[in-house]
Scaffold this motif. Structure first.
Motif, PDB file in Angstrom:
ATOM      1  N   HIS A 177     -25.926  78.304  38.207  1.00 14.64           N
ATOM      2  CA  HIS A 177     -26.446  77.810  39.485  1.00 14.64           C
ATOM      3  C   HIS A 177     -27.205  76.500  39.306  1.00 14.64           C
ATOM      4  O   HIS A 177     -27.220  75.665  40.225  1.00 14.64           O
ATOM      5  N   THR A 178     -27.840  76.308  38.166  1.00 11.01           N
ATOM      6  CA  THR A 178     -28.621  75.092  37.948  1.00 11.01           C
ATOM      7  C   THR A 178     -27.815  74.006  37.225  1.00 11.01           C
ATOM      8  O   THR A 178     -28.348  72.929  36.964  1.00 11.01           O
ATOM      9  N   CYS A 179     -26.546  74.335  36.914  1.00 13.83           N
ATOM     10  CA  CYS A 179     -25.702  73.423  36.119  1.00 13.83           C
ATOM     11  C   CYS A 179     -26.407  73.117  34.797  1.00 13.83           C
ATOM     12  O   CYS A 179     -26.416  71.971  34.323  1.00 13.83           O
ATOM     13  N   GLY A 180     -27.029  74.143  34.241  1.00 14.34           N
ATOM     14  CA  GLY A 180     -27.801  73.981  33.020  1.00 14.34           C
ATOM     15  C   GLY A 180     -27.121  74.603  31.811  1.00 14.34           C
ATOM     16  O   GLY A 180     -25.930  74.909  31.829  1.00 14.34           O
ATOM     17  N   ARG A 181     -27.914  74.832  30.794  1.00 16.66           N
ATOM     18  CA  ARG A 181     -27.420  75.342  29.514  1.00 16.66           C
ATOM     19  C   ARG A 181     -28.244  76.554  29.112  1.00 16.66           C
ATOM     20  O   ARG A 181     -29.468  76.527  29.166  1.00 16.66           O
ATOM     21  N   HIS A 182     -27.559  77.614  28.716  1.00 17.95           N
ATOM     22  CA  HIS A 182     -28.235  78.820  28.240  1.00 17.95           C
ATOM     23  C   HIS A 182     -27.928  78.999  26.759  1.00 17.95           C
ATOM     24  O   HIS A 182     -26.773  78.963  26.344  1.00 17.95           O
ATOM     25  N   VAL A 183     -28.975  79.156  25.961  1.00 18.98           N
ATOM     26  CA  VAL A 183     -28.817  79.327  24.519  1.00 18.98           C
ATOM     27  C   VAL A 183     -29.498  80.619  24.101  1.00 18.98           C
ATOM     28  O   VAL A 183     -30.670  80.851  24.436  1.00 18.98           O
ATOM     29  N   CYS A 184     -28.777  81.456  23.365  1.00 20.19           N
ATOM     30  CA  CYS A 184     -29.355  82.682  22.833  1.00 20.19           C
ATOM     31  C   CYS A 184     -29.463  82.553  21.310  1.00 20.19           C
ATOM     32  O   CYS A 184     -28.481  82.216  20.638  1.00 20.19           O
TER      33      CYS A 184
END
Length: 217
Positions: A67-74
């Motif tokens: 939704h934020t056009c972002g990046r998720h890193v785990c």
């Protein structure tokens, strides 16, 4: 820049997370965290996960990042954890970005973190928070499995130490096993007592009379 809350974005992420986690029990924490990450329009969302950890939080954060056009890193500790995590996420129809390594070292390599999720039961969570590199608009920090008695004191002792980061607001929520949440603002370079002293008085010169005036800011 500063973090600006978007209720519309939060609501959309919340509903999409509900749909994604409808087969998982006890996902209320997931939905709340997802809504917060989306509502703050987080562009870099980072979380730490141990082997065998609950992945529903990751599902919600991935939804938020879309939704934020972002990046998720785990961040996971080893290859076995990565294999297990990726398989579980792919089963949910998601292709996560995973980094293997010590969380404290990994976050040092990630610039401008907007949203950080850690597990307060782990001994290294304090070092992770201290090592994290936030952006100019600050960040939201979420500690899962928090203890309400030590929540506010613990976070403020980490950030409100006269350094470059200060807590604007913090709250403990009795959701799941407890959530300790804080909005950490970045303090401009040179701020503090010296900056206040230097900018407390402004000198002005009257062009006609040549007199000097000191104006308090």
């Amino acid at each position: 820049m500063k973090l600006v809350w978007s209720p519309e974005m939060a609501a959309k992420a919340f509903m999409d997370t509900v749909k994604s986690c409808e087969l998982h029990q006890g996902s209320s924490v997931t939905e709340l965290i997802s809504a917060m990450a989306a509502g703050w329009n987080a562009k870099l969302i980072v979380e730490t996960l141990c082997r065998g950890g609950v992945i529903t939080t990751s599902i919600g954060l991935v939804v938020a990042s879309t939704h934020t056009c972002g990046r998720h890193v785990c961040i996971v500790p080893d290859e076995d954890s990565r294999t297990e995590y990726v398989a579980a996420m792919e089963k949910s129809g998601m292709s996560p970005e995973v980094v293997v390594g010590e969380p404290e070292m990994v976050v040092k390599e990630l610039d401008f973190i907007d949203f950080l999720v850690v597990d307060s039961r782990k001994n290294d969570f304090v070092r992770i928070l201290k090592a994290a590199k936030f952006g100019g608009r600050g960040a939201v920090v979420v500690c899962k499995n928090a203890n309400s008695r030590a929540a506010d004191f613990r976070l403020r002792s980490l950030f409100d130490d006269g350094g470059s980061r200060q807590i604007v607001r913090s709250v403990f929520l009795p959701v799941g096993n407890g959530l300790d949440i804080a909005h950490v603002a970045a303090v401009e370079s040179g701020s503090g007592s010296d900056k206040v002293k230097n900018k407390r008085w402004i000198k002005r010169v009257d062009r006609q009379s040549g007199e000097e005036f000191l104006i308090r800011k």
